[in-house]
Design a protein around this motif. Sequence first.
Motif, PDB file in Angstrom:
ATOM      1  N   LEU A 122     -36.408   1.341 -97.664  1.00  0.00           N
ATOM      2  CA  LEU A 122     -36.109   2.606 -98.324  1.00  0.00           C
ATOM      3  C   LEU A 122     -34.878   3.198 -97.660  1.00  0.00           C
ATOM      4  O   LEU A 122     -34.800   3.257 -96.424  1.00  0.00           O
ATOM      5  CB  LEU A 122     -37.278   3.585 -98.186  1.00  0.00           C
ATOM      6  CG  LEU A 122     -38.646   3.095 -98.649  1.00  0.00           C
ATOM      7  CD1 LEU A 122     -39.699   4.169 -98.397  1.00  0.00           C
ATOM      8  CD2 LEU A 122     -38.615   2.728-100.116  1.00  0.00           C
ATOM      9  N   VAL A 123     -33.938   3.645 -98.481  1.00  0.00           N
ATOM     10  CA  VAL A 123     -32.696   4.195 -97.947  1.00  0.00           C
ATOM     11  C   VAL A 123     -32.440   5.555 -98.589  1.00  0.00           C
ATOM     12  O   VAL A 123     -32.228   5.650 -99.798  1.00  0.00           O
ATOM     13  CB  VAL A 123     -31.500   3.266 -98.204  1.00  0.00           C
ATOM     14  CG1 VAL A 123     -30.230   3.877 -97.626  1.00  0.00           C
ATOM     15  CG2 VAL A 123     -31.753   1.885 -97.598  1.00  0.00           C
ATOM     16  N   GLU A 124     -32.446   6.602 -97.744  1.00  0.00           N
ATOM     17  CA  GLU A 124     -32.199   7.956 -98.233  1.00  0.00           C
ATOM     18  C   GLU A 124     -30.713   8.288 -98.165  1.00  0.00           C
ATOM     19  O   GLU A 124     -29.973   7.741 -97.344  1.00  0.00           O
ATOM     20  CB  GLU A 124     -32.952   8.998 -97.393  1.00  0.00           C
ATOM     21  CG  GLU A 124     -34.456   8.829 -97.360  1.00  0.00           C
ATOM     22  CD  GLU A 124     -34.917   8.156 -96.093  1.00  0.00           C
ATOM     23  OE1 GLU A 124     -36.074   8.361 -95.693  1.00  0.00           O
ATOM     24  OE2 GLU A 124     -34.111   7.409 -95.493  1.00  0.00           O
TER      25      GLU A 124
ATOM     26  N   ARG B  67     -40.965  15.826 -94.125  1.00  0.00           N
ATOM     27  CA  ARG B  67     -39.897  16.338 -93.286  1.00  0.00           C
ATOM     28  C   ARG B  67     -40.432  16.648 -91.896  1.00  0.00           C
ATOM     29  O   ARG B  67     -41.626  16.898 -91.715  1.00  0.00           O
ATOM     30  CB  ARG B  67     -39.257  17.584 -93.900  1.00  0.00           C
ATOM     31  CG  ARG B  67     -40.156  18.802 -93.935  1.00  0.00           C
ATOM     32  CD  ARG B  67     -39.460  19.943 -94.684  1.00  0.00           C
ATOM     33  NE  ARG B  67     -40.259  21.156 -94.689  1.00  0.00           N
ATOM     34  CZ  ARG B  67     -39.926  22.261 -95.335  1.00  0.00           C
ATOM     35  NH1 ARG B  67     -38.794  22.302 -96.051  1.00  0.00           N
ATOM     36  NH2 ARG B  67     -40.704  23.328 -95.282  1.00  0.00           N
ATOM     37  N   GLN B  68     -39.538  16.619 -90.944  1.00  0.00           N
ATOM     38  CA  GLN B  68     -39.907  16.951 -89.569  1.00  0.00           C
ATOM     39  C   GLN B  68     -38.779  17.712 -88.912  1.00  0.00           C
ATOM     40  O   GLN B  68     -37.648  17.211 -88.831  1.00  0.00           O
ATOM     41  CB  GLN B  68     -40.245  15.694 -88.764  1.00  0.00           C
ATOM     42  CG  GLN B  68     -40.825  16.008 -87.393  1.00  0.00           C
ATOM     43  CD  GLN B  68     -41.501  14.804 -86.758  1.00  0.00           C
ATOM     44  OE1 GLN B  68     -41.254  13.666 -87.121  1.00  0.00           O
ATOM     45  NE2 GLN B  68     -42.396  15.065 -85.821  1.00  0.00           N
TER      46      GLN B  68
ATOM     47  N   ALA C 265     -34.523  20.189 -91.343  1.00  0.00           N
ATOM     48  CA  ALA C 265     -35.388  19.117 -90.843  1.00  0.00           C
ATOM     49  C   ALA C 265     -34.757  17.773 -91.196  1.00  0.00           C
ATOM     50  O   ALA C 265     -33.780  17.709 -91.955  1.00  0.00           O
ATOM     51  CB  ALA C 265     -36.776  19.209 -91.476  1.00  0.00           C
ATOM     52  N   VAL C 266     -35.354  16.736 -90.651  1.00  0.00           N
ATOM     53  CA  VAL C 266     -35.051  15.380 -91.117  1.00  0.00           C
ATOM     54  C   VAL C 266     -36.030  15.065 -92.245  1.00  0.00           C
ATOM     55  O   VAL C 266     -37.241  15.162 -92.065  1.00  0.00           O
ATOM     56  CB  VAL C 266     -35.185  14.348 -89.981  1.00  0.00           C
ATOM     57  CG1 VAL C 266     -35.004  12.940 -90.530  1.00  0.00           C
ATOM     58  CG2 VAL C 266     -34.165  14.627 -88.880  1.00  0.00           C
ATOM     59  N   TYR C 267     -35.482  14.696 -93.379  1.00  0.00           N
ATOM     60  CA  TYR C 267     -36.292  14.393 -94.555  1.00  0.00           C
ATOM     61  C   TYR C 267     -36.383  12.881 -94.731  1.00  0.00           C
ATOM     62  O   TYR C 267     -35.365  12.180 -94.727  1.00  0.00           O
ATOM     63  CB  TYR C 267     -35.669  15.024 -95.798  1.00  0.00           C
ATOM     64  CG  TYR C 267     -35.865  16.518 -95.874  1.00  0.00           C
ATOM     65  CD1 TYR C 267     -35.177  17.377 -94.998  1.00  0.00           C
ATOM     66  CD2 TYR C 267     -36.750  17.074 -96.794  1.00  0.00           C
ATOM     67  CE1 TYR C 267     -35.379  18.744 -95.054  1.00  0.00           C
ATOM     68  CE2 TYR C 267     -36.937  18.450 -96.855  1.00  0.00           C
ATOM     69  CZ  TYR C 267     -36.257  19.263 -95.988  1.00  0.00           C
ATOM     70  OH  TYR C 267     -36.462  20.625 -96.047  1.00  0.00           O
TER      71      TYR C 267
ATOM     72  N   GLN D 211     -30.724  14.018 -92.478  1.00  0.00           N
ATOM     73  CA  GLN D 211     -30.756  15.372 -91.917  1.00  0.00           C
ATOM     74  C   GLN D 211     -30.332  16.402 -92.961  1.00  0.00           C
ATOM     75  O   GLN D 211     -29.316  16.228 -93.645  1.00  0.00           O
ATOM     76  CB  GLN D 211     -29.818  15.461 -90.705  1.00  0.00           C
ATOM     77  CG  GLN D 211     -29.703  16.842 -90.090  1.00  0.00           C
ATOM     78  CD  GLN D 211     -30.960  17.273 -89.373  1.00  0.00           C
ATOM     79  OE1 GLN D 211     -31.551  16.498 -88.607  1.00  0.00           O
ATOM     80  NE2 GLN D 211     -31.405  18.510 -89.600  1.00  0.00           N
ATOM     81  N   VAL D 212     -31.108  17.468 -93.037  1.00  0.00           N
ATOM     82  CA  VAL D 212     -30.765  18.630 -93.858  1.00  0.00           C
ATOM     83  C   VAL D 212     -30.698  19.831 -92.932  1.00  0.00           C
ATOM     84  O   VAL D 212     -31.659  20.113 -92.208  1.00  0.00           O
ATOM     85  CB  VAL D 212     -31.798  18.857 -94.966  1.00  0.00           C
ATOM     86  CG1 VAL D 212     -31.545  20.197 -95.664  1.00  0.00           C
ATOM     87  CG2 VAL D 212     -31.766  17.717 -95.966  1.00  0.00           C
TER      88      VAL D 212
END
Length: 124
Positions: free
Chosen positions: A4-6, A38-39, A92-94, A119-120
């Motif tokens: 999976l690639v975001e 997200r974290q 967060a990092v999604y 990252q958002v």
Amino acid sequence: QVQLVESGGGAVQAGGSLRLACVFDDSTFSEYTMGWFRQAPGKEREFVGAISWSAERTDYGDSVKGRFTISRDNAKNTVYLQMNSLTPEDTAVYSCAARRGRLIKRDANDYNYWGQGTQVTVSS
């Protein structure tokens, strides 16, 4: 091995919008329920939302309900997360995740494959 690639993360001001995309690198995409998590630094991973394999059903975390929308294009093996009315608390990092089967789950442990995260950052 499914990959999976975001993409689509970045920096935005409060009130702005971003759209994340996650490409599922396998022909079995339509057999998977897809989720977004997200974290944020110092916090536990949080369920953002998920969409069933057929896109008939979606589920959202309470903190994003009404602002975020999940969609998928099975022809492109891609799931999207449209994020509107962003606030600094959305920073967060999604990560996207895939779960084989038709049931939507909120527990990260129920997902089989994960992307590397994007990252958002939302500034006030």
